[in-house]
Design an enzyme around this catalytic site. Sequence first.
Site, PDB file in Angstrom:
ATOM      1  N   HIS A  93       0.857  -1.191   0.000  1.00 30.38           N
ATOM      2  CA  HIS A  93       0.000   0.000   0.000  1.00 30.38           C
ATOM      3  C   HIS A  93       0.893   1.242   0.000  1.00 30.38           C
ATOM      4  CE1 HIS A  93      -2.701   3.113   1.426  1.00 30.38           C
ATOM      5  NE2 HIS A  93      -3.686   2.355   0.985  1.00 30.38           N
ATOM      6  N   GLU A 160      -4.001   2.228  -7.224  1.00 33.23           N
ATOM      7  CA  GLU A 160      -4.376   3.335  -6.341  1.00 33.23           C
ATOM      8  C   GLU A 160      -3.460   4.518  -6.634  1.00 33.23           C
ATOM      9  OE1 GLU A 160      -6.477   2.055  -2.519  1.00 33.23           O
ATOM     10  OE2 GLU A 160      -4.372   1.718  -2.176  1.00 33.23           O
TER      11      GLU A 160
HETATM   12  P1  PGA Z   1      -9.371   6.195   0.603  1.00 35.85           P
HETATM   13  O1  PGA Z   1      -8.173   5.154   0.817  1.00 35.85           O
HETATM   14  O2  PGA Z   1     -10.552   5.427   0.094  1.00 35.85           O
HETATM   15  O3  PGA Z   1      -9.604   6.783   1.974  1.00 35.85           O
HETATM   16  O4  PGA Z   1      -8.899   7.198  -0.380  1.00 35.85           O
HETATM   17  C1  PGA Z   1      -7.962   4.122  -0.096  1.00 35.85           C
HETATM   18  C2  PGA Z   1      -6.771   3.294   0.338  1.00 35.85           C
HETATM   19  O5  PGA Z   1      -5.825   3.881   0.896  1.00 35.85           O
HETATM   20  O6  PGA Z   1      -6.725   2.070   0.132  1.00 35.85           O
END
Ligand code: PGA
Length: 244
Positions: A93, A160
């Site tokens: 992540h 992401e």
């Molecule tokens: P968020 O986080 O939905 O709060 O933007 C997503 C993540 O970090 O997996």
Amino acid sequence: MAKLIVGNWKMHKTIAETKEHISLLRPLVFRADAEVWLAVPYTDIYPAVEASIGSRIKIGAQNMSELLGGALTGEVSGVMLQEAGASFVLLGHSERRRLFFEDNRSINRKAKLAERIGLRAIVCIGETLEEREKGLTEEVLMRQIDACLEGVENSFLAYEPVWAIGAKEAADPKIVENIHRFCQNYVAKANGHKEVKILYGGAVNPSNCEGFLAIPSVAGLLVGGASLDVKTFAEIVWSAEGKL
Ligand code: PGA
């Protein structure tokens, strides 16, 4: 396959809060046709698994050690996670990369180990705002895919964009569709994978999730902030109804 909605609780919820949250969530998602997974803090795994018995909710971790055991103070092994009942693990992540200096090689070792012991890995990739503005998005993603998925066979990816995580606005679904297609083609070419499942994550909420779930190359969503509230998260799960 139905869409997969993964909640990433980050460092939120005590054991008591976990039990309460899951007892409220399970009836709400009982009939949903999406897969519902929750990546919870280590200490919540076992109580979350117990609270989910007989429901469709699966529990996982947000990280794991790249080794199975040893003198590694503060680490938790994949086998320990499995014994606690975890069935998947998030790896790499952006918060792990940025705040805890995890690199692609370490993420790759973790993904290979997860596969070896039968824990489903979700490997997170994504560019920073600076990289995007310099036109380096595809290059960064190729580098991450090459390094993280080397020798890896059946892990999932989560795209992401770092600039969308915790932001007010998510990425434009058109951009996400193009990037998912790009990553799928690249993985198929580079690693010989037939089809890799790719989730989108970053500022997903009940009002924008439909736009992502309508895209065939979006296998599901990784939801941070909006997964902490039972009703809000359930609304996202309901939006996946009938989407393949
Ligand atoms: P968020 O986080 O939905 O709060 O933007 C997503 C993540 O970090 O997996």
